[in-house]
Design a protein around this motif. Structure first.
Motif, PDB file in Angstrom:
ATOM      1  N   PHE A 171       0.278  -5.206   9.026  1.00  0.00           N
ATOM      2  CA  PHE A 171       1.112  -4.242   8.336  1.00  0.00           C
ATOM      3  C   PHE A 171       2.526  -4.205   8.916  1.00  0.00           C
ATOM      4  O   PHE A 171       2.730  -4.401  10.117  1.00  0.00           O
ATOM      5  N   GLY A 172       3.484  -3.905   8.050  1.00  0.00           N
ATOM      6  CA  GLY A 172       4.805  -3.535   8.516  1.00  0.00           C
ATOM      7  C   GLY A 172       4.790  -2.101   9.018  1.00  0.00           C
ATOM      8  O   GLY A 172       3.766  -1.418   8.962  1.00  0.00           O
ATOM      9  N   LYS A 173       5.952  -1.644   9.480  1.00  0.00           N
ATOM     10  CA  LYS A 173       6.014  -0.306  10.076  1.00  0.00           C
ATOM     11  C   LYS A 173       6.129   0.792   9.030  1.00  0.00           C
ATOM     12  O   LYS A 173       6.032   1.975   9.353  1.00  0.00           O
ATOM     13  N   TYR A 197       0.846  -1.179   0.000  1.00  0.00           N
ATOM     14  CA  TYR A 197       0.000   0.000   0.000  1.00  0.00           C
ATOM     15  C   TYR A 197       0.890   1.240   0.000  1.00  0.00           C
ATOM     16  O   TYR A 197       1.937   1.275   0.631  1.00  0.00           O
ATOM     17  N   GLN A 212       0.932   5.365   0.904  1.00  0.00           N
ATOM     18  CA  GLN A 212       0.250   6.425   1.644  1.00  0.00           C
ATOM     19  C   GLN A 212       0.939   7.754   1.355  1.00  0.00           C
ATOM     20  O   GLN A 212       1.951   8.087   1.964  1.00  0.00           O
ATOM     21  N   MET A 223       4.778   7.120   1.920  1.00  0.00           N
ATOM     22  CA  MET A 223       5.121   6.016   2.799  1.00  0.00           C
ATOM     23  C   MET A 223       4.524   4.751   2.180  1.00  0.00           C
ATOM     24  O   MET A 223       3.379   4.767   1.714  1.00  0.00           O
ATOM     25  N   PHE A 228       3.636   0.692   2.725  1.00  0.00           N
ATOM     26  CA  PHE A 228       3.409  -0.351   3.719  1.00  0.00           C
ATOM     27  C   PHE A 228       3.275  -1.705   3.030  1.00  0.00           C
ATOM     28  O   PHE A 228       2.512  -1.859   2.068  1.00  0.00           O
TER      29      PHE A 228
END
Lengths: 113, 114
Positions: free
Chosen positions: A103-105, A37, A39, A89, A91
């Motif tokens: 989700f990862g960070k 994803y 963002q 960002m 993910f």
């Protein structure tokens, strides 16, 4: 419990270059789904690409492709011909049993001209 | 236009004052979920719902309540907000419980509890 690890908090790339974002995950399941994803600053979550674990072929969506290594539990995202609009960002996410995305960070990608 | 709508987009409140963040989808999706996003932690699931009147806890449910009385709506309730609930909240929906289908996200709600 399943976990998703993105080991690169920040990455940078120049316009028109290629960048690879890393993601590893931990699961004991054999059938699952993986997602990337995006963002942007608008905060909207945008699906970039998805991969089904039972498919050996790596998914591709225009300039975005993945390198899915099931045995290594690795799912990296390659962005080719990077554009300023790719700055965001990113993910990595794993689908757990149909009830949650894990989700990862996140990795913040900056693109310079 | 197919969408998930959250309201409000920004909210500043005081500790202990009950609040509700609304979420509505117009795609007739069965599955809905709430996540919170915190710096360095990614998104974590708070609650989810597989259908009307069916809800279950996610990874971080403490301090939150939800209800699913109608298919389209899935409000998130903070009965007594505390500063550690300051976060960015996302509602998501999908046509069936998650598999390879895309989860559609709302625009996010930035909540600050002082």
């Amino acid at each position: 419990a399943q976990t998703v690890t993105q080991s690169q908090p920040e990455m940078s790339v120049q316009e028109a270059e290629t960048v690879t974002l890393s993601c590893t995950y931990d699961t004991s399941e054999s059938d699952y789904y993986l997602f990337w994803y995006k963002q942007p600053p608008s905060r909207q979550m945008i699906l970039v690409i998805r991969q089904e674990a039972y498919k050996q072929q790596n998914a591709t969506e225009n300039r975005f492709s993945v390198n899915f290594q099931k045995a290594a539990k690795s799912f990296s995202l390659k962005i080719s011909d990077s554009q300023l609009g790719d700055a965001a960002m990113y993910f990595c996410a794993y689908n757990q049993a149909g009830t949650a995305l894990i989700f990862g960070k996140g990795t913040t990608l900056s693109v310079s001209s | 236009e197919a969408q998930v709508t959250q309201n409000p987009r920004y909210l500043i409140t005081v500790t202990g004052k009950k609040l509700t963040v609304t979420c509505s989808q117009n795609m007739n999706h069965e599955y809905m979920s709430w996540y919170r996003q915190d710096p360095g932690l990614g998104l974590r699931q708070i609650y989810y719902s597989m259908n009307v009147e069916v809800t279950d806890k996610g990874d971080v449910p403490e301090g939150y309540k939800v209800s699913r009385k109608e298919k389209r709506n899935f409000p998130l309730i903070l009965e007594s907000p505390s500063p550690n609930q300051t976060s960015l909240y996302f509602c998501a929906s999908s046509p069936i419980p998650l598999s390879n289908t895309e989860a559609f996200f709302g625009q996010g709600t930035r909540l600050t509890v002082v």
